[in-house]
Design a protein around this motif. Structure first.
Motif, short mmCIF file in Angstrom:
data_model
loop_
_atom_site.label_atom_id
_atom_site.label_comp_id
_atom_site.label_asym_id
_atom_site.label_seq_id
_atom_site.Cartn_x
_atom_site.Cartn_y
_atom_site.Cartn_z
N TRP A 60 0.91 -1.01 -0.27
CA TRP A 60 -0.01 -0.05 0.27
C TRP A 60 0.88 1.00 -0.26
CZ3 TRP A 60 -4.40 0.95 -1.39
CH2 TRP A 60 -5.51 0.08 -1.66
N VAL A 61 1.94 1.27 1.48
CA VAL A 61 2.47 2.35 0.58
C VAL A 61 2.91 2.81 -0.34
CG1 VAL A 61 5.13 3.19 1.47
CG2 VAL A 61 2.70 2.21 3.56
N ILE A 62 3.77 1.77 -0.62
CA ILE A 62 4.51 1.92 -2.77
C ILE A 62 3.93 2.64 -2.95
CG2 ILE A 62 5.77 1.04 -4.91
CD1 ILE A 62 6.80 -1.52 -1.63
N ARG A 63 2.82 1.45 -3.21
CA ARG A 63 1.90 2.40 -4.47
C ARG A 63 0.53 3.63 -4.18
NH1 ARG A 63 -2.24 -2.99 -4.24
NH2 ARG A 63 -1.54 -2.89 -2.13
N LEU A 64 0.68 4.21 -3.15
CA LEU A 64 0.45 5.21 -2.35
C LEU A 64 1.35 6.55 -2.90
CD1 LEU A 64 -1.48 4.54 0.19
CD2 LEU A 64 -2.50 5.15 -2.08
N HIS A 65 2.45 5.59 -2.77
CA HIS A 65 4.05 7.31 -3.01
C HIS A 65 3.74 7.47 -4.52
CE1 HIS A 65 6.54 6.44 0.56
NE2 HIS A 65 5.48 7.28 1.01
N GLN A 66 3.62 6.03 -5.44
CA GLN A 66 3.51 6.35 -6.64
C GLN A 66 2.71 6.96 -7.18
OE1 GLN A 66 3.38 2.30 -7.62
NE2 GLN A 66 5.93 1.22 -7.97
N ILE A 67 1.79 7.43 -6.23
CA ILE A 67 0.29 8.00 -7.03
C ILE A 67 0.13 9.70 -6.01
CG2 ILE A 67 -1.10 6.37 -8.45
CD1 ILE A 67 -2.78 6.83 -5.74
N GLY A 68 1.75 10.68 -5.46
CA GLY A 68 1.87 11.92 -5.08
C GLY A 68 1.60 11.90 -3.61
N TYR A 69 1.51 10.32 -3.29
CA TYR A 69 0.91 10.02 -1.62
C TYR A 69 2.97 10.62 -0.46
CZ TYR A 69 -3.47 10.63 -2.27
OH TYR A 69 -5.03 11.70 -2.61
N THR A 70 3.60 11.78 0.01
CA THR A 70 4.79 10.99 -0.30
C THR A 70 5.11 11.66 0.51
OG1 THR A 70 5.25 13.19 -1.73
CG2 THR A 70 5.36 10.79 -3.24
N ASP A 71 4.57 12.29 1.24
CA ASP A 71 4.47 13.13 2.79
C ASP A 71 3.80 12.33 3.71
OD1 ASP A 71 6.05 15.35 1.95
OD2 ASP A 71 3.46 16.24 1.82
N ASP A 72 4.78 12.43 5.22
CA ASP A 72 4.17 11.63 6.11
C ASP A 72 4.05 12.74 7.26
OD1 ASP A 72 5.99 9.56 5.48
OD2 ASP A 72 7.55 10.37 5.67
N PHE A 73 2.57 11.90 7.41
CA PHE A 73 2.09 12.94 9.11
C PHE A 73 1.72 11.65 10.08
CE2 PHE A 73 0.49 14.42 4.89
CZ PHE A 73 0.48 15.86 5.10
N LEU A 74 1.80 12.93 10.98
CA LEU A 74 2.34 12.25 12.40
C LEU A 74 0.49 12.25 12.90
CD1 LEU A 74 5.86 12.38 13.32
CD2 LEU A 74 4.72 10.84 12.84
N PRO A 75 -0.39 11.88 14.13
CA PRO A 75 -1.29 12.12 14.72
C PRO A 75 -0.63 12.99 15.65
CG PRO A 75 -0.93 10.22 15.27
CD PRO A 75 -0.31 9.91 14.51
N LEU A 76 -1.39 13.60 16.77
CA LEU A 76 -1.40 14.83 17.38
C LEU A 76 -2.71 14.84 18.49
CD1 LEU A 76 0.78 18.04 16.50
CD2 LEU A 76 1.72 16.00 16.89
N LYS A 77 -2.12 14.75 19.37
CA LYS A 77 -3.18 14.38 21.27
C LYS A 77 -4.34 15.79 20.50
CE LYS A 77 -0.56 11.43 23.71
NZ LYS A 77 -1.43 10.53 24.63
N SER A 78 -4.01 16.94 20.15
CA SER A 78 -4.94 18.19 20.37
C SER A 78 -6.11 18.04 18.79
CB SER A 78 -3.88 19.02 20.22
OG SER A 78 -3.12 18.57 19.43
#
Length: 93
Positions: free
Chosen positions: A16-34
């Motif tokens: 999934w990560v590889i496929r999504l990177h290939q279509i432009g989802y290249t940034d990484d997000f982290l959840p915050l408690k707020s």
């Protein structure tokens, strides 16, 4: 034998990560408690309510021993990326 089963079980998440990177989802997000997420590449925070978040899949991760939920995130300023967490974003604390 154990290494082979780990590789096979985590391959869904990796694919999934590889496929999504290939279509432009290249940034990484982290959840915050707020009620926000943070872009790991630039440190910018975004309110979840201001994002387009899509739940893509859920896979059992043998490395963490938990289910991992794959989300895509689109921001209003053009960042596109992934958030992988052990709960559904917006529903988990």
């Amino acid at each position: 034998m154990k290494k082979q089963s780990l590789k096979k079980l985590n391959s869904s998440l990796t694919n999934w990560v590889i496929r999504l990177h290939q279509i432009g989802y290249t940034d990484d997000f982290l959840p915050l408690k707020s009620g926000e997420v943070q872009c790991a590449q630039n440190g910018e925070n975004f309110a979840i309510k201001d994002l387009r978040v899509s739940l893509i899949d859920c896979s059992y991760d043998m490395l963490t021993g938990s289910y991992q939920y794959i989300h895509t995130i689109d921001t209003q300023v053009g960042y596109r990326g992934l958030l992988i967490t052990n709960g559904i974003l917006g529903l988990s604390s």
